[in-house]
Design a protein around this motif. Sequence first.
Motif, PDB file in Angstrom:
ATOM      1  N   LEU A  75       0.746  -1.258  -0.043  1.00 56.48           N
ATOM      2  CA  LEU A  75      -0.096   0.023  -0.061  1.00 56.48           C
ATOM      3  C   LEU A  75       0.824   1.474   0.077  1.00 56.48           C
ATOM      4  O   LEU A  75       0.384   2.316  -0.848  1.00 56.48           O
ATOM      5  CB  LEU A  75      -0.730  -0.144   1.087  1.00 56.48           C
ATOM      6  CG  LEU A  75      -2.003  -1.081   1.179  1.00 56.48           C
ATOM      7  CD1 LEU A  75      -2.640  -1.101   2.453  1.00 56.48           C
ATOM      8  CD2 LEU A  75      -2.887  -0.939  -0.105  1.00 56.48           C
ATOM      9  N   LYS A  76       2.069   1.204   0.869  1.00 56.49           N
ATOM     10  CA  LYS A  76       2.965   2.588   0.846  1.00 56.49           C
ATOM     11  C   LYS A  76       3.528   2.746  -0.371  1.00 56.49           C
ATOM     12  O   LYS A  76       3.432   3.793  -1.016  1.00 56.49           O
ATOM     13  CB  LYS A  76       3.881   2.064   1.984  1.00 56.49           C
ATOM     14  CG  LYS A  76       4.923   3.384   2.132  1.00 56.49           C
ATOM     15  CD  LYS A  76       5.711   3.002   3.202  1.00 56.49           C
ATOM     16  CE  LYS A  76       6.703   4.292   3.533  1.00 56.49           C
ATOM     17  NZ  LYS A  76       7.883   3.980   4.425  1.00 56.49           N
ATOM     18  N   SER A  77       3.820   1.525  -0.951  1.00 58.60           N
ATOM     19  CA  SER A  77       4.565   1.688  -2.444  1.00 58.60           C
ATOM     20  C   SER A  77       3.606   2.085  -3.722  1.00 58.60           C
ATOM     21  O   SER A  77       3.926   2.893  -4.374  1.00 58.60           O
ATOM     22  CB  SER A  77       4.907   0.233  -2.798  1.00 58.60           C
ATOM     23  OG  SER A  77       5.767   0.331  -4.128  1.00 58.60           O
ATOM     24  N   LEU A  78       2.326   1.384  -3.665  1.00 63.02           N
ATOM     25  CA  LEU A  78       1.399   1.990  -4.526  1.00 63.02           C
ATOM     26  C   LEU A  78       1.010   3.567  -4.245  1.00 63.02           C
ATOM     27  O   LEU A  78       0.842   4.263  -5.372  1.00 63.02           O
ATOM     28  CB  LEU A  78       0.055   1.280  -4.430  1.00 63.02           C
ATOM     29  CG  LEU A  78       0.320  -0.121  -4.984  1.00 63.02           C
ATOM     30  CD1 LEU A  78      -1.254  -1.054  -4.419  1.00 63.02           C
ATOM     31  CD2 LEU A  78       0.407  -0.213  -6.541  1.00 63.02           C
ATOM     32  N   ARG A  79       0.790   4.106  -3.033  1.00 63.61           N
ATOM     33  CA  ARG A  79       0.414   5.335  -2.784  1.00 63.61           C
ATOM     34  C   ARG A  79       1.387   6.271  -3.444  1.00 63.61           C
ATOM     35  O   ARG A  79       1.566   7.245  -4.233  1.00 63.61           O
ATOM     36  CB  ARG A  79       0.505   5.650  -1.201  1.00 63.61           C
ATOM     37  CG  ARG A  79      -1.155   5.337  -0.748  1.00 63.61           C
ATOM     38  CD  ARG A  79      -0.978   6.079   0.799  1.00 63.61           C
ATOM     39  NE  ARG A  79      -0.515   4.976   1.735  1.00 63.61           N
ATOM     40  CZ  ARG A  79      -0.736   4.028   2.387  1.00 63.61           C
ATOM     41  NH1 ARG A  79      -1.840   3.601   2.235  1.00 63.61           N
ATOM     42  NH2 ARG A  79      -0.035   3.703   3.206  1.00 63.61           N
ATOM     43  N   ALA A  80       2.620   5.698  -3.201  1.00 61.90           N
ATOM     44  CA  ALA A  80       4.024   6.684  -3.554  1.00 61.90           C
ATOM     45  C   ALA A  80       4.193   6.603  -5.352  1.00 61.90           C
ATOM     46  O   ALA A  80       4.253   7.621  -5.862  1.00 61.90           O
ATOM     47  CB  ALA A  80       5.258   6.087  -3.174  1.00 61.90           C
ATOM     48  N   PHE A  81       3.910   5.523  -5.783  1.00 55.72           N
ATOM     49  CA  PHE A  81       3.657   5.217  -7.231  1.00 55.72           C
ATOM     50  C   PHE A  81       2.502   6.191  -7.795  1.00 55.72           C
ATOM     51  O   PHE A  81       2.832   6.927  -8.855  1.00 55.72           O
ATOM     52  CB  PHE A  81       3.516   3.805  -7.643  1.00 55.72           C
ATOM     53  CG  PHE A  81       3.306   3.596  -9.037  1.00 55.72           C
ATOM     54  CD1 PHE A  81       4.663   3.411  -9.844  1.00 55.72           C
ATOM     55  CD2 PHE A  81       2.059   3.488  -9.683  1.00 55.72           C
ATOM     56  CE1 PHE A  81       4.509   3.265 -11.108  1.00 55.72           C
ATOM     57  CE2 PHE A  81       2.142   3.257 -11.078  1.00 55.72           C
ATOM     58  CZ  PHE A  81       3.248   3.133 -11.717  1.00 55.72           C
ATOM     59  N   LEU A  82       1.504   6.073  -7.243  1.00 61.40           N
ATOM     60  CA  LEU A  82       0.192   6.789  -7.929  1.00 61.40           C
ATOM     61  C   LEU A  82       0.339   8.701  -7.650  1.00 61.40           C
ATOM     62  O   LEU A  82       0.263   9.144  -8.475  1.00 61.40           O
ATOM     63  CB  LEU A  82      -1.082   6.386  -7.163  1.00 61.40           C
ATOM     64  CG  LEU A  82      -1.391   4.968  -7.313  1.00 61.40           C
ATOM     65  CD1 LEU A  82      -2.859   4.664  -6.505  1.00 61.40           C
ATOM     66  CD2 LEU A  82      -1.827   5.162  -8.720  1.00 61.40           C
ATOM     67  N   LYS A  83       1.131   9.009  -6.557  1.00 57.45           N
ATOM     68  CA  LYS A  83       1.345  10.045  -6.217  1.00 57.45           C
ATOM     69  C   LYS A  83       2.193  10.721  -7.377  1.00 57.45           C
ATOM     70  O   LYS A  83       2.221  12.006  -7.894  1.00 57.45           O
ATOM     71  CB  LYS A  83       1.845  10.416  -4.977  1.00 57.45           C
ATOM     72  CG  LYS A  83       2.043  11.808  -4.395  1.00 57.45           C
ATOM     73  CD  LYS A  83       2.523  12.165  -3.197  1.00 57.45           C
ATOM     74  CE  LYS A  83       2.751  13.439  -2.834  1.00 57.45           C
ATOM     75  NZ  LYS A  83       3.442  13.757  -1.249  1.00 57.45           N
ATOM     76  N   GLU A  84       3.228   9.732  -7.658  1.00 58.85           N
ATOM     77  CA  GLU A  84       4.215  10.186  -8.545  1.00 58.85           C
ATOM     78  C   GLU A  84       3.783  10.336 -10.118  1.00 58.85           C
ATOM     79  O   GLU A  84       4.261  11.139 -10.627  1.00 58.85           O
ATOM     80  CB  GLU A  84       5.481   9.166  -8.684  1.00 58.85           C
ATOM     81  CG  GLU A  84       6.613   9.586  -9.554  1.00 58.85           C
ATOM     82  CD  GLU A  84       7.647   8.224  -9.500  1.00 58.85           C
ATOM     83  OE1 GLU A  84       8.332   8.236 -10.646  1.00 58.85           O
ATOM     84  OE2 GLU A  84       7.716   7.930  -8.332  1.00 58.85           O
ATOM     85  N   HIS A  85       2.990   9.452 -10.316  1.00 56.40           N
ATOM     86  CA  HIS A  85       2.411   9.204 -11.646  1.00 56.40           C
ATOM     87  C   HIS A  85       0.973   9.884 -12.077  1.00 56.40           C
ATOM     88  O   HIS A  85       0.777  10.049 -13.050  1.00 56.40           O
ATOM     89  CB  HIS A  85       2.472   7.771 -12.240  1.00 56.40           C
ATOM     90  CG  HIS A  85       3.644   7.063 -12.188  1.00 56.40           C
ATOM     91  ND1 HIS A  85       4.239   6.543 -11.097  1.00 56.40           N
ATOM     92  CD2 HIS A  85       4.672   7.186 -13.299  1.00 56.40           C
ATOM     93  CE1 HIS A  85       5.544   6.204 -11.515  1.00 56.40           C
ATOM     94  NE2 HIS A  85       5.672   6.310 -12.609  1.00 56.40           N
ATOM     95  N   TRP A  86       0.023  10.302 -10.979  1.00 55.19           N
ATOM     96  CA  TRP A  86      -1.206  10.543 -11.054  1.00 55.19           C
ATOM     97  C   TRP A  86      -0.996  12.136 -11.930  1.00 55.19           C
ATOM     98  O   TRP A  86      -1.867  12.325 -12.710  1.00 55.19           O
ATOM     99  CB  TRP A  86      -1.905  10.682  -9.851  1.00 55.19           C
ATOM    100  CG  TRP A  86      -3.302  11.116 -10.079  1.00 55.19           C
ATOM    101  CD1 TRP A  86      -3.872  12.226  -9.686  1.00 55.19           C
ATOM    102  CD2 TRP A  86      -4.197  10.537 -11.033  1.00 55.19           C
ATOM    103  NE1 TRP A  86      -5.374  12.296 -10.082  1.00 55.19           N
ATOM    104  CE2 TRP A  86      -5.280  11.427 -10.785  1.00 55.19           C
ATOM    105  CE3 TRP A  86      -4.376   9.338 -11.558  1.00 55.19           C
ATOM    106  CZ2 TRP A  86      -6.602  10.894 -11.700  1.00 55.19           C
ATOM    107  CZ3 TRP A  86      -5.298   9.027 -12.653  1.00 55.19           C
ATOM    108  CH2 TRP A  86      -6.473   9.718 -12.379  1.00 55.19           C
ATOM    109  N   ASN A  87      -0.106  12.978 -11.478  1.00 55.03           N
ATOM    110  CA  ASN A  87      -0.237  14.206 -11.961  1.00 55.03           C
ATOM    111  C   ASN A  87       0.042  14.309 -13.658  1.00 55.03           C
ATOM    112  O   ASN A  87      -0.366  14.802 -14.280  1.00 55.03           O
ATOM    113  CB  ASN A  87       1.046  15.033 -11.459  1.00 55.03           C
ATOM    114  CG  ASN A  87       0.618  15.250  -9.842  1.00 55.03           C
ATOM    115  OD1 ASN A  87      -0.667  15.366  -9.762  1.00 55.03           O
ATOM    116  ND2 ASN A  87       1.653  15.664  -9.220  1.00 55.03           N
ATOM    117  N   GLN A  88       0.858  13.256 -14.132  1.00 56.60           N
ATOM    118  CA  GLN A  88       1.062  12.866 -15.652  1.00 56.60           C
ATOM    119  C   GLN A  88      -0.263  12.665 -16.190  1.00 56.60           C
ATOM    120  O   GLN A  88      -0.607  13.042 -17.228  1.00 56.60           O
ATOM    121  CB  GLN A  88       2.269  11.886 -15.795  1.00 56.60           C
ATOM    122  CG  GLN A  88       3.482  12.324 -15.317  1.00 56.60           C
ATOM    123  CD  GLN A  88       4.611  11.183 -15.040  1.00 56.60           C
ATOM    124  OE1 GLN A  88       4.134  10.175 -15.515  1.00 56.60           O
ATOM    125  NE2 GLN A  88       5.865  11.358 -14.685  1.00 56.60           N
TER     126      GLN A  88
END
Length: 196
Positions: free
Chosen positions: A172-185
């Motif tokens: 979950l921590k890894s997914l949150r970081a991934f989504l935060k990083e990629h969602w803006n794109q």
Amino acid sequence: MADAAYQKGFLNDSEDGSQREGFETFFRLFYVDLCKYAYGYTGDREISKDIVQSVFLKVWEQKAFWDDFESAKCYLYKSVRNESLNYKKHEKVKRENRTEVALRIEEWQDACHQEGMIDQKVELVQKGVSHLPDRCREIFKLSRESGLTYQEIAEVLDLSIKTVETQMGRALKSLRAFLKEHWNQVVLFLIFLFPF
């Protein structure tokens, strides 16, 4: 003047017997005044001219000629009034329909936009899951996709419940970081894809 010309009988028969000439005289006599009258309803000179011409055309096609000037005049004014009111009603319906269509298109675009956003989110989550380490990904999928409890996952994989909890926390921590990083794109991409 108009009454005198009418009394010569130009609607029924002109002096030379030509009903058409009599009608043309009658047309010229009332055309301008009827256009002004129609304009009072429509607010559009061209539409007013079309309405008056249409009324005269109906009169000619029906050979609707009268015995007295006042009846003819009254008929023309009532016909122009009715045609003008029909035009206004028709325009109102067209405006309402255009508004309704515009609202439906906007709703459809919003729905497509929302569906696109949801599809993008799901795709992004799936991509994030694919980046998880193997064991972490396996535990996450068993929990979220298969609906197994931590106890059941521990039994299936022969792990302790604490290990399953730890791996789920990391996922979950890894997914949150991934989504935060990629969602803006993704949001920027969707803004260009669905301009507001």
